[in-house]
Design an enzyme around this catalytic site. Structure first.
Site, short mmCIF file in Angstrom:
data_model
loop_
_atom_site.label_atom_id
_atom_site.label_comp_id
_atom_site.label_asym_id
_atom_site.label_seq_id
_atom_site.Cartn_x
_atom_site.Cartn_y
_atom_site.Cartn_z
N LYS A 161 -57.01 -16.98 -1.23
CA LYS A 161 -57.28 -18.10 -1.80
C LYS A 161 -56.88 -19.28 -0.61
O LYS A 161 -55.70 -19.00 -0.30
CB LYS A 161 -56.38 -18.27 -3.11
CG LYS A 161 -57.20 -17.54 -4.24
CD LYS A 161 -58.42 -18.02 -4.70
CE LYS A 161 -58.80 -17.46 -5.93
NZ LYS A 161 -60.26 -17.83 -6.56
N LYS A 267 -70.37 -15.46 -13.01
CA LYS A 267 -69.21 -15.26 -14.24
C LYS A 267 -69.80 -15.31 -15.21
O LYS A 267 -70.49 -16.40 -15.81
CB LYS A 267 -67.98 -15.96 -13.76
CG LYS A 267 -67.31 -15.74 -12.54
CD LYS A 267 -66.14 -16.78 -12.27
CE LYS A 267 -65.41 -16.50 -11.01
NZ LYS A 267 -64.80 -17.55 -10.49
#
Ligand code: MG
Length: 358
Positions: A161, A267
């Site tokens: 990240k 997703k």
């Protein structure tokens, strides 16, 4: 088979370490669990976590949507799914995670009714996958230590990240992790919309020149900035993946027709469930764009549904399902089985959830 009852209950499990991205910090995995019961005794399970920063949904809004759709679904036969899924989709605008929770419970019921594990019902391409593990954004040193720990635990693909502060610092983060884990480990980056097109291009080119060997960069720019996304995609060699830019099949169409990204991260919580996720994957496959399937911070209920979907499709080539490994306990009985980085799909019918330890 007719739907008799739809119930919800909240689940909360603490995380071992805060999950930190450019968009949010999560300390506890919270979700609304949905259970749909049919008159024939079959039960289907689903789940939706509140991700205000991504889908705009809260625990309250998820429950409110399910209360809204409940009277429309009671009495319906989940096997007539061309009738049932549009009822769910058009009951309200948005509310994609709440829709996903109901959608996966319906697929669970369809699988159980057909006595087939869901991955087989959806195509059966494979029955096990390997997940990456996410390194939360922190100081370069802390991220280097975390990355080393995950590699020692057996993970060979790390999702790093970035995008929280200074792009130069992101370069330091990536160099630190690459130095520590060596070149046999695959590194993918996720900026979670935290960069801007020009600086993203410069940073990615620098990483290419330094030979940091980045597999892909996910969502470098703001979700709405498809022009910027395309600029980055066109300007670098590293594959660029759209995540927050693609919720719906229509979003996927915009990215695909402009070739604004090389890859799409699907997703269930963005798409509104498996029914629409299948459409996105088919559209991408038609255009020669491979997909990853990822998740929010979900328990093994939502993850099991997403793994069944992801494993079933040839065009889904990357898997990001580490969320249950981040939790202090596993509250879910049944579902997919973790064995280190490998996730196996048992041959129980449907998604295979048996019970929850509340
Ligand atoms: Mg992402």
């Amino acid at each position: 088979m007719r739907i008799a009852e739809i119930e919800t209950r909240r689940l909360a499990v603490a995380l071992k370490k805060p999950f930190k991205t450019a968009l949010r910090t999560v300390h506890t995995a919270e979700s609304v669990v949905v259970r749909i019961r049919c008159h024939n005794g079959l039960e289907g399970w689903g789940e939706a976590p509140p991700t205000m920063a991504i889908t705009g949904e809260s625990l309250d809004s998820i429950e409110a949507f399910i209360q809204t759709v409940k009277p429309l679904l009671i009495g319906q036969n989940p096997l007539n799914y061309e009738r049932v899924f549009p009822i769910l989709q058009y009951a309200a605008i948005g509310n994609n995670s709440a829709k996903a929770a109901v959608d996966m419970a319906l697929y669970d019921l369809i699988g159980r009714s057909c006595k087939l594990p869901l991955y087989q019902l959806l195509g059966g391409y494979r029955n096990e996958i390997e997940t990456d593990y996410t390194v939360s954004v922190n100081s370069p040193e802390e991220m280097g230590e975390d990355a080393t720990h995950y590699v020692k635990s057996g993970f060979t693909v790390l999702k790093i990240k970035v995008g929280i502060d200074d792009i130069q610092k992101d370069l330091e983060r990536v160099r630190e992790i690459r130095n520590r884990v060596g070149y046999t480990i695959k590194l993918r980056l996720d900026a979670n919309q935290g960069w801007e097109a020009k600086s993203a291009i410069r940073a990615i080119r620098t990483m290419e020149d330094l030979g940091l060997d980045i597999e892909l960069v996910e969502q470098p720019v703001k979700a709405y900035d498809l022009t910027g996304l395309k600029q980055v995609t066109d300007a670098v060699d590293t594959p660029i993946m759209a995540d927050e830019s693609v919720f719906s099949p229509l979003d996927a169409f915009e990215v695909l027709k402009n070739r604004a990204a090389d890859l799409i991260n699907i997703k269930l919580m963005k798409a509104g469930g498996i029914y629409r996720a299948e459409t996105i994957n088919r559209m991408a496959e038609t255009c020669g764009v491979a997909c990853m399937v990822g998740s929010m911070i979900e328990s093994r209920i939502g993850i099991s549904a997403a793994v069944h979907f992801a494993a079933s499709k040839m065009n889904i080539t990357r898997f990001d399902f580490d969320a249950p490994l981040m939790m202090v306990r596993d509250a879910v009985q049944g579902g997919v089985v973790y064995d280190g980085k490998t996730i196996k799909l048992p041959d129980n019918p449907g998604i295979g959830i048996v019970n929850i330890d509340w």
